[in-house]
Scaffold this motif. Sequence first.
Motif: not given
Length: 488
Positions: A18, A180, A186-189, A194-196, A313
């Motif tokens: 995190k 993060v 969460k997970g968004h730059e 959303l990234d990754g 997602k």
Amino acid sequence: PLDLNNVQGDILAGLPKKTQTYFFFLIDESRVQAFRRQLATLIPLITTTAQVFSHHEKISQNKKDAVGRGVSPSLLKISGVNIVFSQKGLVKMGINDNIGDDVFRKGMLADAPTLGDPGTATSDSPDWVPAFKQGVDGMILVSGESHQTVAETLAEIERIFFVGAHCATIHEALRIVGDVRPGKEKGHEHFGFLDGISQPAVRGVNATNNPGQEFVRQGITLLGREGDDKFNAAFVDQGPNTRPSWALDGSFLAFRYLFQLVPEFQTFLKRNPIAGLAPDLGSELLGARFVGRWMSGAPVDIAPTHDDPALGKDASRNNNFRYAFPDDSKTQDRCPFAAHTRKTNPRADIEDLNATTANANEKHRIFRRGVQFGPEVTAAEAASGKTVHGRGLLFAAYQSNIHFGFQFLQNNWSNTANFPPKTGPTGAAVISGLDPLIGQNAAGARSMIGANPQSQSTSLTLPTWVVPKGGEYFFSPSIPALKATFAL
Ligand code: N7H
């Protein structure tokens, strides 16, 4: 065969996090031998790929148990540690073998003009923070589920190397904390996307892949494994196409300190909506066409007109596209040729899955492990459209060949206007322009075509929203190499 206990955990699995601290250090010139002895004490703390995978299993079991009991899953305490070295660091330690990667050996500062970093048009020196201009010998990555855990682990590491202020063997050059983003981000730059989502799967390491997720050979990331261009079955220490034996199962890490001008980016989208739509949708579509995905992660190649959060997602669908619909190859109806994801992984634009040899894109795949840094945009920044607090992406990517990996994506693809090689309906070459996010040239001017699906040859002038402030190329050695070659 590959033993996942030998490979540092960030390379093939990604340290669970995190929050993650990147601790850049310089080895004290006069205490190199002491440092190498202390390194032996650090090695048991280093997280391996096998450990990260078993942690993933624990997390999914924990989730299942929680769902079974109708409660929300508790956060498992975890701390991850990895260590990497620059060429300068290797030399300082007396490790002088030629590792077989010229880009690594010269270092990122020397590469800044090739990468197009600001400042390099008029001087040799890019506009970087001092620590990266001066150079660093190595970096310790410490990740965890909380700042408290990371602080505890860092204190443990400091006790190893800083035994008494007078005899520290390493000195802190720079410490960067990545986090993060909170809540639903969460997970968004920081731009909001959303990234990754898209990472390659690795043969013999990942048992399964998601639809559209391609397998690559182990040597695309790991030195000395099949697929490494310096692969040598005997893996001996001689000859021009080999690497020193201690390089086996190591990987190169390209680290970039990338600031993002978020309020400026949002203001640009707001002021330049794609016409003919409700203004909010027009702005949202422009952003999605810059990235190649909507904020939810839904690829524009599958969902060209509206975001589709369920698609975004759904790992069984969100990577299953190839820019290969009939209207893809000659038009930008679905996705601009210059979109960030298309520039950095052009899929069918350059690869033929029916080819009998390895597909053309395989050697250019990288494993992205970065994390965000800096605070959320404040109300004052949003209102003024001007960045006050530094924030962005601590970009980190692994590969076995920096030239074909990170450097190629940045220089030959994102910065190169006539990539991917495209022709329009008349057969004439289409010059797509720069990657609107990261495409750069030292001179500064940036533009792309294809942002507007209704007017695909119109050029759009792009301000700069991603500003590189430094970085370095590192080598992440295997655990056996750390024990036998790096530590004393
Ligand atoms: Fe990129 N962004 O937030 O917009 N990137 N990237 N990147 N990037 C990707 O598909 C972003 C950077 C790649 O396989 C997504 O997983 C930002 C550099 C590659 O289809 C998003 C920055 C380089 C992919 C972003 C940044 C790359 C990729 C979609 C800088 C290499 C996979 C999520 C601040 C030179 C493409 C996903 C594929 C995806 C963003 C930097 C490469 C949202 C903001 C420097 C290979």
